[in-house]
Design a protein around this motif. Sequence first.
Motif, short mmCIF file in Angstrom:
data_model
loop_
_atom_site.label_atom_id
_atom_site.label_comp_id
_atom_site.label_asym_id
_atom_site.label_seq_id
_atom_site.Cartn_x
_atom_site.Cartn_y
_atom_site.Cartn_z
N ARG A 85 0.84 -1.20 0.00
CA ARG A 85 0.00 0.00 0.00
C ARG A 85 0.87 1.25 0.00
NH1 ARG A 85 -3.20 1.23 4.12
NH2 ARG A 85 -2.44 -0.25 5.65
N HIS A 86 2.02 1.16 0.67
CA HIS A 86 2.92 2.32 0.74
C HIS A 86 4.37 1.85 0.57
CE1 HIS A 86 0.02 5.34 2.22
NE2 HIS A 86 -0.57 4.29 2.76
N VAL A 87 5.13 2.66 -0.15
CA VAL A 87 6.57 2.43 -0.30
C VAL A 87 7.28 3.52 0.50
CG1 VAL A 87 8.51 2.44 -1.91
CG2 VAL A 87 6.29 1.56 -2.64
N ILE A 88 8.29 3.13 1.27
CA ILE A 88 9.07 4.13 2.01
C ILE A 88 10.55 3.95 1.66
CG2 ILE A 88 9.71 5.05 4.27
CD1 ILE A 88 6.67 2.84 4.09
N SER A 89 11.16 5.01 1.16
CA SER A 89 12.59 4.96 0.85
C SER A 89 13.37 5.56 2.02
CB SER A 89 12.87 5.76 -0.42
OG SER A 89 14.25 5.93 -0.56
N SER A 90 14.07 4.69 2.73
CA SER A 90 14.91 5.18 3.84
C SER A 90 16.36 4.79 3.56
CB SER A 90 14.43 4.59 5.16
OG SER A 90 14.29 3.19 5.06
N SER A 91 16.71 4.86 2.28
CA SER A 91 18.02 4.37 1.83
C SER A 91 19.01 5.52 1.63
CB SER A 91 17.86 3.62 0.51
OG SER A 91 17.18 4.44 -0.42
N HIS A 92 18.88 6.57 2.44
CA HIS A 92 19.69 7.78 2.23
C HIS A 92 19.35 8.39 0.89
CE1 HIS A 92 22.05 8.08 5.77
NE2 HIS A 92 22.43 6.84 5.68
N TYR A 93 20.09 7.99 -0.17
CA TYR A 93 19.72 8.51 -1.48
C TYR A 93 18.48 7.74 -1.93
CZ TYR A 93 19.94 10.45 -6.04
OH TYR A 93 19.62 11.15 -7.16
N PRO A 94 17.38 8.43 -2.26
CA PRO A 94 16.16 7.70 -2.60
C PRO A 94 16.41 6.73 -3.78
CG PRO A 94 15.73 10.06 -2.40
CD PRO A 94 17.22 9.89 -2.35
N PHE A 95 16.02 5.46 -3.62
CA PHE A 95 16.28 4.48 -4.68
C PHE A 95 15.42 4.78 -5.90
CE2 PHE A 95 12.53 1.80 -5.00
CZ PHE A 95 11.81 2.20 -3.87
N TYR A 96 14.32 5.55 -5.70
CA TYR A 96 13.41 5.91 -6.80
C TYR A 96 13.24 7.42 -6.77
CZ TYR A 96 8.96 6.29 -9.33
OH TYR A 96 7.96 6.64 -10.21
N ASP A 97 13.46 8.07 -7.92
CA ASP A 97 13.44 9.54 -7.92
C ASP A 97 12.03 10.09 -8.13
OD1 ASP A 97 15.37 11.91 -7.87
OD2 ASP A 97 14.08 12.33 -9.60
N GLY A 98 11.23 9.42 -8.97
CA GLY A 98 9.83 9.85 -9.19
C GLY A 98 9.71 11.31 -9.58
N LEU A 99 10.66 11.82 -10.38
CA LEU A 99 10.71 13.22 -10.81
C LEU A 99 10.89 14.20 -9.64
CD1 LEU A 99 8.00 13.28 -13.65
CD2 LEU A 99 10.47 12.95 -13.84
N GLY A 100 11.42 13.69 -8.54
CA GLY A 100 11.71 14.58 -7.39
C GLY A 100 13.04 15.30 -7.57
N LEU A 101 13.83 14.91 -8.57
CA LEU A 101 15.14 15.53 -8.86
C LEU A 101 16.04 15.58 -7.63
CD1 LEU A 101 14.08 18.43 -11.26
CD2 LEU A 101 14.77 16.10 -11.85
#
Length: 514
Positions: A235-251
């Motif tokens: 239901r939810h993905v949380i990136s807590s990997s320091h550098y986000p593993f997925y950018d999703g156009l967040g630049l």
Amino acid sequence: MKLNPFSTESVLPEYSKSYWLDSAPPRSFPPLKEDLEVDYAIVGAGITGVTLAYLLTAEGHRVALLDAHEILSGTTGHTTAKVTVQHDLIYRELIDNFGVDQAALYYKANREALEFMRRTAAELPGRCDWQEEDAYLYAQTVKGAGQLQQEYEAYRQLGIPVEELDDVPLPFQAHKALRLAGQAQFHPMAYMNGLVERIVAAGGFIFGHTQIAEQVEEGERPVLSTMEGKRITCRHVISSSHYPFYDGLGLYFTRIHSERSYILAVKPSSEYPGGMYLSADEPKRSLRAVTIGGEPYVLIGGDTHKTGQGEQMDEHYRHLEQFARQTLGVESIAYRWSAQDWVTLDKLPYVGPLTSSHSNIWVATGFRKWGMTNGTAAALLLRDQLLGRPNPYGELVTPSRFKAVPGLQTLITENADVAKHLIKGKLEAGSREADQLGLDEGGVVQVDGKRAGAYKDPQGNLYVVDTTCTHLGCEVNWNKGERSWDCPCHGSRFDYKGEVLEGPASKPLKRIEV
Ligand code: FES
């Protein structure tokens, strides 16, 4: 080895190894081998990911915690483990940039995180070596003393109980210090391992050595894929990997940068007075006591620099050794290690939805070396946001914030720096052939007239890689201190064989056969 106090001979250990990881290694978890459905998929098993998984599983939620390496082997296993709200010189800057109310929120969020950690540590085996300590910011120069004065006034404005000292209880000369009582130090791996056992006992899934692909199938139930093609629906993905593993156009690659810093575990030849210290002056020096094998040691940290940039990187350890000799004296050095931290444009963490158009993909990063409390505060905030509970800190650290000053200035400076290193790396060629390297030596070489990277191990085996970073194409540099290839642009790191140690890169460097 016992050192003659007048000797100048280095007693640095030859290889890096964190005392925390060596004395309390994390439990090993196997990779994900089949598709999985969970409520929450957390990518990155450091302090934020583990604490969040603990909080969610404790409330009965179905959680998967995944890490590309052994869990807890990143920055959390390489910290100085100071649990404090004294985050270097920061409160004056936060007031100037965000106002008193926002600066006070930052303090409160970290204060609550400290209290949460204190309560949690008290429930875990051995209390995680939790020790109440005072934290000190000290100055050795007139400039540093001036900065401390401004920071002191900021503390007073925010109502932070601080004491200004002219007589600093250090065994070397310091002009002035700001003392915060009621802070703490602990054994971070004892704490984290305790939380991991609780996650497992509550039915949480943990997978090590499971690299997640950079793409997420977005939607009501997002899907992650591992590099081996296993799918995790949640239901939810949380990136807590320091550098986000997925950018999703967040630049994110334009908005955060990484820094490395160094730590020595020194057995001093003089008595250390206790307390956790950090210098206001550059180069930064951090000190705290630790007991190793029943003997008193001091962790001396500092010499921060941007990843992949600067002088020969083993020199940083020598600078710390020199500082230790000049201040406390050195009997021996039991450990040396280094850590990587991420810094945002305005120095506040990014915690919350990945971008303003995401409602079920979340991120936590940018703790600026203060991940013990900032990482815990991030987990507490995310728990509330995920479960729809009110939390006063969301707006302060939302990744979608944009403030022209200092964000815009820093954005321009940081990205000009990336462009400079991209071009510089392309122009630098190696002047040697790979087989001219000595034993245990690495560096940029020429292979068939082209730039390449090579390392010859102590047995004479040669490892040659293409030095073009697999993230966005900058040229990596040899890090002699850690025997790794480090990227000066966004901080990716690779071992001497080219395997990824730290993202954003997710693919190894290309191996070259010679
Ligand atoms: Fe971005 Fe290397 S980390 S180009």
